[in-house]
Design an enzyme around this catalytic site. Structure first.
Site, PDB file in Angstrom:
ATOM      1  N   TYR A 141       0.859  -1.189   0.000  1.00 40.14           N
ATOM      2  CA  TYR A 141       0.000   0.000   0.000  1.00 40.14           C
ATOM      3  C   TYR A 141       0.884   1.225   0.000  1.00 40.14           C
ATOM      4  O   TYR A 141       1.879   1.296   0.736  1.00 40.14           O
ATOM      5  CB  TYR A 141      -0.870  -0.023   1.261  1.00 40.14           C
ATOM      6  CG  TYR A 141      -1.732   1.192   1.472  1.00 40.14           C
ATOM      7  CD1 TYR A 141      -1.399   2.118   2.460  1.00 40.14           C
ATOM      8  CD2 TYR A 141      -2.865   1.417   0.720  1.00 40.14           C
ATOM      9  CE1 TYR A 141      -2.187   3.230   2.684  1.00 40.14           C
ATOM     10  CE2 TYR A 141      -3.669   2.532   0.931  1.00 40.14           C
ATOM     11  CZ  TYR A 141      -3.313   3.436   1.924  1.00 40.14           C
ATOM     12  OH  TYR A 141      -4.101   4.541   2.140  1.00 40.14           O
ATOM     13  N   ASP A 236       9.476   2.565  -0.854  1.00 37.11           N
ATOM     14  CA  ASP A 236       8.476   3.316  -0.087  1.00 37.11           C
ATOM     15  C   ASP A 236       8.731   3.025   1.400  1.00 37.11           C
ATOM     16  O   ASP A 236       8.298   2.008   1.922  1.00 37.11           O
ATOM     17  CB  ASP A 236       7.061   2.902  -0.495  1.00 37.11           C
ATOM     18  CG  ASP A 236       6.024   3.671   0.311  1.00 37.11           C
ATOM     19  OD1 ASP A 236       4.819   3.491   0.041  1.00 37.11           O
ATOM     20  OD2 ASP A 236       6.409   4.446   1.208  1.00 37.11           O
ATOM     21  N   LYS A 264       5.229   9.915   7.996  1.00 36.57           N
ATOM     22  CA  LYS A 264       5.037   9.445   9.368  1.00 36.57           C
ATOM     23  C   LYS A 264       6.062  10.010  10.368  1.00 36.57           C
ATOM     24  O   LYS A 264       5.971  11.173  10.767  1.00 36.57           O
ATOM     25  CB  LYS A 264       5.003   7.913   9.369  1.00 36.57           C
ATOM     26  CG  LYS A 264       3.777   7.335   8.615  1.00 36.57           C
ATOM     27  CD  LYS A 264       3.733   5.829   8.714  1.00 36.57           C
ATOM     28  CE  LYS A 264       2.684   5.241   7.779  1.00 36.57           C
ATOM     29  NZ  LYS A 264       1.325   5.281   8.307  1.00 36.57           N
TER      30      LYS A 264
HETATM   31  P1  KE4 Z   1      -0.399   8.637   4.094  1.00 36.82           P
HETATM   32  O1  KE4 Z   1      -0.942   9.206   2.789  1.00 36.82           O
HETATM   33  O2  KE4 Z   1      -1.478   7.906   4.881  1.00 36.82           O
HETATM   34  O3  KE4 Z   1       0.345   9.668   4.927  1.00 36.82           O
HETATM   35  O4  KE4 Z   1       0.705   7.554   3.713  1.00 36.82           O
HETATM   36  C1  KE4 Z   1       0.367   6.554   2.800  1.00 36.82           C
HETATM   37  C2  KE4 Z   1       1.329   5.385   2.951  1.00 36.82           C
HETATM   38  C3  KE4 Z   1       2.321   5.232   2.001  1.00 36.82           C
HETATM   39  N1  KE4 Z   1       3.209   4.221   2.093  1.00 36.82           N
HETATM   40  C4  KE4 Z   1       3.153   3.317   3.112  1.00 36.82           C
HETATM   41  C5  KE4 Z   1       4.148   2.202   3.159  1.00 36.82           C
HETATM   42  C6  KE4 Z   1       2.162   3.433   4.114  1.00 36.82           C
HETATM   43  O5  KE4 Z   1       2.106   2.524   5.114  1.00 36.82           O
HETATM   44  C7  KE4 Z   1       1.229   4.487   4.040  1.00 36.82           C
HETATM   45  C8  KE4 Z   1       0.107   4.659   5.056  1.00 36.82           C
HETATM   46  N2  KE4 Z   1      -0.027   3.638   6.050  1.00 36.82           N
HETATM   47  C9  KE4 Z   1      -1.355   3.472   6.595  1.00 36.82           C
HETATM   48  C10 KE4 Z   1      -1.302   2.315   7.611  1.00 36.82           C
HETATM   49  N3  KE4 Z   1      -1.165   1.067   6.987  1.00 36.82           N
HETATM   50  C11 KE4 Z   1      -1.862   4.724   7.222  1.00 36.82           C
HETATM   51  C12 KE4 Z   1      -3.089   4.551   8.083  1.00 36.82           C
HETATM   52  C13 KE4 Z   1      -4.344   5.005   7.365  1.00 36.82           C
HETATM   53  O6  KE4 Z   1      -4.495   4.719   6.154  1.00 36.82           O
HETATM   54  O7  KE4 Z   1      -5.190   5.614   8.060  1.00 36.82           O
END
Ligand code: KE4
Length: 428
Positions: A141, A236, A264
């Site tokens: 993801y 990523d 993060k």
């Molecule tokens: P954000 O757009 O949520 O800041 O980041 C996206 C993203 C990109 N790459 C990786 C490897 C990630 O894990 C994420 C976001 N992680 C999720 C949890 N699995 C955020 C939690 C959510 O979607 O509310």
């Protein structure tokens, strides 16, 4: 007051969720928060301190979500709060450069989320190579951007709709999806599309189908393949950056990608995303290059202050050995417990990142992750919640320890897990 088994009330969360659903789609502002993966009512939180959070009913929990990773120092870490307060007093945003951005940068472009970072990274790879196709891995993801919401993990997987409605066929026509840990499939993709693959994007340790590690040689194989076939390698590290090691997976595994996306922890709990890499590639971004990137709050001074304070604290001696020791203690404690109760399981820990599946066989990709016992995970989640431990509300996520997680918190977690298992196995 409706009580559950251990006398804990979630009445306020229940009514808050009903109110939220009237004005917010699904009652949440990010899908995974809706508890679709485990059932029940999302817990609404009021405050956090260290490794603990308190919900609006007054229940306290040891937290292993930690805002999905950013809070590696713990909730309301004094140095971060002080930096945020000081920065806020100087103004919240200027829409113009500030020196804080430069202090935090290492040839990096800042934005405001991980999704923005991965979206800009794809555009940069395509602009830099002049090629159009992207290879991603099923179950990985990379945020809510259309081109990557194909066989996505995390909440896209949890709700059982890895290919989102609203994503057009045209948008994903250039996204090639292959199984994680399958180098042959990646090679076949290059054979099928010679000279047209701009990049591979990968979670070098996958944290969005549960915590799944690369097989030995997988990452090195991706590095060799992309070099040989003229494509870029994008790590990523939004989740793994600064978590599994100071320099993320690339430091731990000794493999340097062409582009790294971050988020993060880099924002210390405030909205940040970043695209990092050598000037030779990064300088293709506008204004000097021809690959467009922009954002109203990119490099926001308060987010930069929180990030600088976080990274400074992470540089203190002994921080990473302590984070790893807590991660290992939790993983080993769970391993021993599941062994003793003969519960099939797979457990992983790398630095401050921990995960487990209720599965008999190793979990190496999305298909094997989906074969794990997600129903038992949902029951275990609620049994732990009732015992004051907040795990990820989905099997397809990872767990996060922080500097605030100490032996007492980890040992209390293992005790809660034993009590939860006893209750679950008694009613099995
Ligand atoms: P954000 O757009 O949520 O800041 O980041 C996206 C993203 C990109 N790459 C990786 C490897 C990630 O894990 C994420 C976001 N992680 C999720 C949890 N699995 C955020 C939690 C959510 O979607 O509310």
């Amino acid at each position: 007051m409706r009580e559950n088994r251990l006398g804990m009330s979630l009445d306020r969360s229940r009514s808050a969720f009903e109110r939220a659903k009237r004005v917010i789609p699904g009652g949440v502002n990010s899908t995974v928060r809706a508890f679709k993966g485990v059932g029940g009512t999302p817990v609404f939180f009021a405050s956090g301190s260290g490794c603990r959070v308190r919900d609006i009913d007054g229940n306290d929990y040891i937290d292993y979500v930690m805002s999905w990773g950013p809070l590696i120092l713990g909730h309301a870490y004094p140095a971060v709060i002080d930096a945020v307060r000081a920065a806020a007093g100087r103004g919240t945003s200027f829409g113009a450069p500030t020196e804080a951005e430069t202090e935090l940068a290492q040839k990096v472009r800042f934005c405001s989320s991980g999704a923005e970072a991965t979206s800009a990274a794809l555009r940069l790879a395509r602009g830099y190579t002049g090629r159009e196709k992207i290879v991603k891995f099923a179950g990985c993801y990379h945020g809510g951007n259309d081109a990557l919401l194909v066989s996505a993990g995390s909440s896209a997987l949890t709700i059982g709709k890895p290919d989102s409605a609203g994503v057009t066929r045209g948008t994903v026509a250039d996204t090639l999806v292959v199984p994680y840990n399958d180098l042959d499939a990646v090679g076949a993709a290059f054979d099928a599309h010679p000279d047209d693959i701009a990049a591979i994007i990968v979670e070098p340790y996958a944290g969005n189908m549960g915590f799944v590690l690369p097989r030995p040689g997988f990452l090195a194989g991706l590095r060799e393949l992309t070099r040989r076939r003229g494509a870029l390698l994008i790590f990523d590290e939004v989740m793994t950056g600064f978590r599994v090691a100071p320099g993320g997976v690339q430091e731990r595994e000794g493999i340097l990608p062409d582009i790294t996306t971050l988020g993060k922890i880099l924002g210390g709990g405030l909205p940040v995303g970043a695209i990092a890499g050598p000037a030779e590639i990064l300088d293709h971004f506008t204004p000097d290059g021809d690959v467009f990137q922009a954002g109203t709050l990119s490099g926001n001074p308060i987010a930069m202050a929180a990030g600088i304070a976080t990274l400074r604290s992470l540089r203190e001696p002994g921080v990473y050995p302590r984070l790893s020791a807590m991660g290992e203690r939790l993983a080993e404690g769970l391993d021993d417990l599941f062994e003793r109760y003969e519960v099939p399981h797979q457990t992983n820990a790398r630095g401050a990142m921990v995960g487990f599946f209720f599965a008999r066989d190793p979990v190496v990709d999305l298909d094997s992750a989906k074969r794990s016992d997600t129903a038992f995970y949902a029951r275990f989640f609620h049994a732990m919640l009732e015992r004051g431990v907040y795990l990820a509300p989905s099997q397809f996520e990872a767990g996060f320890v922080s500097l605030a997680h100490d032996h007492a918190a980890i040992d209390a977690t293992i005790d809660a897990a034993e009590s939860a298992l006893q209750a679950l196995l008694a009613t099995a």
